[in-house]
Design an enzyme around this catalytic site. Structure first.
Site, short mmCIF file in Angstrom:
data_model
loop_
_atom_site.label_atom_id
_atom_site.label_comp_id
_atom_site.label_asym_id
_atom_site.label_seq_id
_atom_site.Cartn_x
_atom_site.Cartn_y
_atom_site.Cartn_z
N GLU A 1 0.86 -1.18 0.00
CA GLU A 1 0.00 0.00 0.00
C GLU A 1 0.89 1.24 0.00
OE1 GLU A 1 -2.86 0.39 3.20
OE2 GLU A 1 -3.57 2.32 2.42
N GLU B 1 -5.96 -5.07 8.47
CA GLU B 1 -4.86 -4.12 8.65
C GLU B 1 -4.61 -3.93 10.13
OE1 GLU B 1 -6.14 -0.49 6.58
OE2 GLU B 1 -7.32 0.10 8.31
P1 C2E Z 1 -5.22 3.77 5.81
O1 C2E Z 1 -5.36 3.82 4.34
O2 C2E Z 1 -6.23 3.01 6.57
O3 C2E Z 1 -3.74 3.22 6.06
C1 C2E Z 1 -3.37 2.42 7.14
C2 C2E Z 1 -2.71 3.21 8.23
O4 C2E Z 1 -2.44 2.35 9.32
C3 C2E Z 1 -1.37 3.81 7.85
O5 C2E Z 1 -1.21 5.03 8.58
C4 C2E Z 1 -0.38 2.76 8.38
O6 C2E Z 1 0.93 3.27 8.61
C5 C2E Z 1 -1.07 2.36 9.66
N1 C2E Z 1 -0.71 1.02 10.10
C6 C2E Z 1 -0.43 -0.05 9.33
N2 C2E Z 1 -0.16 -1.15 10.07
C7 C2E Z 1 -0.27 -0.76 11.35
C8 C2E Z 1 -0.11 -1.46 12.61
O7 C2E Z 1 0.18 -2.66 12.68
N3 C2E Z 1 -0.32 -0.73 13.74
C9 C2E Z 1 -0.65 0.60 13.69
N4 C2E Z 1 -0.82 1.23 14.86
N5 C2E Z 1 -0.81 1.29 12.53
C10 C2E Z 1 -0.63 0.60 11.38
P2 C2E Z 1 -0.71 6.37 7.88
O8 C2E Z 1 0.37 6.08 6.89
O9 C2E Z 1 -0.43 7.35 8.97
O10 C2E Z 1 -1.97 6.83 7.05
C11 C2E Z 1 -3.14 7.24 7.68
C12 C2E Z 1 -4.25 7.45 6.69
O11 C2E Z 1 -3.97 8.56 5.83
C13 C2E Z 1 -4.47 6.27 5.75
O12 C2E Z 1 -5.21 5.26 6.42
C14 C2E Z 1 -5.21 6.94 4.61
O13 C2E Z 1 -6.58 7.06 4.92
C15 C2E Z 1 -4.59 8.32 4.59
N6 C2E Z 1 -3.60 8.40 3.50
C16 C2E Z 1 -2.29 8.04 3.49
N7 C2E Z 1 -1.72 8.27 2.29
C17 C2E Z 1 -2.70 8.78 1.49
C18 C2E Z 1 -2.76 9.21 0.12
O14 C2E Z 1 -1.79 9.14 -0.65
N8 C2E Z 1 -3.98 9.68 -0.33
C19 C2E Z 1 -5.08 9.72 0.47
N9 C2E Z 1 -6.24 10.19 -0.04
N10 C2E Z 1 -5.07 9.33 1.76
C20 C2E Z 1 -3.89 8.86 2.26
MG MG Z 2 -5.69 2.54 2.89
MG MG Z 3 -7.46 1.55 6.58
MG MG Z 4 -7.50 4.95 7.89
#
Ligand code: C2E
Ligand code: MG
Ligand code: MG
Ligand code: MG
Length: 301
Positions: free
Chosen positions: A59, A246
């Site tokens: 991802e 996830e």
């Molecule tokens: P998401 O798409 O639900 O991505 C999963 C989030 O959970 C990611 O946080 C990831 O780093 C985190 N995560 C994954 N595995 C674990 C785990 O085992 N434990 C914990 N505590 N966390 C975990 P991240 O990278 O901070 O992203 C947060 C949200 O920001 C994403 O949730 C997504 O909704 C948004 N996002 C990130 N990149 C993009 C992008 O390029 N475009 C858009 N529109 N939204 C984005």
């Molecule tokens: Mg996602």
């Molecule tokens: Mg998610």
């Molecule tokens: Mg999310």
């Protein structure tokens, strides 16, 4: 508490809270400058098949390292991009970086197999904001980026959150059907946090359901969370969708997911999101570990 915080500005100046100093709310102008400069980087988090451990894909997650404030989490800057009209460019920047990277990855992993079939079939998940959903021109550009990098569209999974897909279900159904016919795979992200009705979900052309990490991370301590995880895995299976959990952080949760026949896991147990330069080494090490485990299992037969 908020009253108390507001009432003591002197203390805050005298003893600044390091966390607060690292992550103040960035301004729209800062973000605009970063997008213009191409400063948004992509981190990649692996997804692995629960049964075999085989890598299924990555991802793409946007990262912003602010020159003064350090890392700003996407939960903070994506909403700013959405309200300031920057989200389309952000989406395209993430997509073009990520697709170029994906196309080059098999060549970057040099040791061992020259033609590792796993690497040539990896899927790439991209997060799509609700604000972009009605912009067909953007998806045409996305498709063009995929063609340029010779990545077939069905290897690209567009992730929409449950709430964004169901905001206006009729419009979404239309757009999602169009995207699916174009060839993209579609995933429903953060499932379980919204209130979508099953009937609406069944009509949407998704290929994957991602169980929100809030349920997965608490599954081992909460029978309610386990009930949600189990139901979503069942729902996915009944609808012929792949289910991804996830937020998988430990072996116990992984064993539980395997026992439910959940298809794919993503989380810190497999790996945190990684920058491109760290992935070839990570992959080679993981492949060696899987191979050792396979040989070990054969000896135990
Ligand atoms: P998401 O798409 O639900 O991505 C999963 C989030 O959970 C990611 O946080 C990831 O780093 C985190 N995560 C994954 N595995 C674990 C785990 O085992 N434990 C914990 N505590 N966390 C975990 P991240 O990278 O901070 O992203 C947060 C949200 O920001 C994403 O949730 C997504 O909704 C948004 N996002 C990130 N990149 C993009 C992008 O390029 N475009 C858009 N529109 N939204 C984005
Ligand atoms: Mg996602
Ligand atoms: Mg998610
Ligand atoms: Mg999310």
């Amino acid at each position: 508490l908020q009253e108390a915080v507001r009432a003591t500005p002197e203390t805050r100046v005298a003893r600044p809270d390091p966390v607060e100093r690292i992550n103040p709310t960035p301004t729209e102008a800062d973000l605009r400058a970063a997008v213009n400069a191409g400063d948004i980087r992509v981190a990649y988090q692996p997804k692995a098949r629960c049964r075999s451990g085989t890598l299924a894909g990555f991802e793409a997650l946007a990262r912003w390292d602010h020159p003064d404030h350090g890392n700003i989490p996407p939960d903070v800057f994506v909403p700013i991009a959405e309200t300031s009209g920057l989200i389309d460019r952000l989406t395209l920047q993430v997509a073009s970086q990520a697709l170029r990277w994906l196309a080059d990855l098999p060549g970057e992993v040099r040791t061992g197999d020259q033609n590792d079939p796993v690497l040539n079939r990896l899927q790439l998940s991209l997060n799509i904001s609700a604000r972009t959903l009605n912009n067909r021109a953007l998806f045409d550009e996305l498709a063009a980026i995929c063609r340029k990098n010779r990545v077939p569209l069905d290897r690209v999974i567009l992730e929409l959150t449950e709430t964004s897909a169901m905001e206006d279900a009729a419009v979404s159904l239309n757009t999602l059907t169009h995207l699916r016919l174009q060839g993209f795979s579609l995933s429903i992200d953060d499932f379980g946090t919204g209130y979508s009705s099953m009937i609406q979900l069944v009509r949407m052309p998704f290929s994957e359901i991602k169980i929100d990490k809030s349920f997965v991370m608490t599954a081992m301590n909460s029978s309610e969370s386990r009930a949600v995880v189990r139901s979503v895995v069942d729902l996915g299976r009944s609808l012929g969708l792949e289910t991804t959990a996830e937020g998988v952080e430990d072996e116990e949760t992984m064993r539980y997911l395997k026992s439910l026949s959940c298809d794919i896991a993503q989380g810190y147990l497999i790996s945190r999101p990684l920058f491109a330069e760290d992935i070839p080494a990570w992959y080679v090490e993981r492949r060696a570990k899987l191979e050792a485990r396979r040989i070990d299992a054969l000896h135990r037969l």
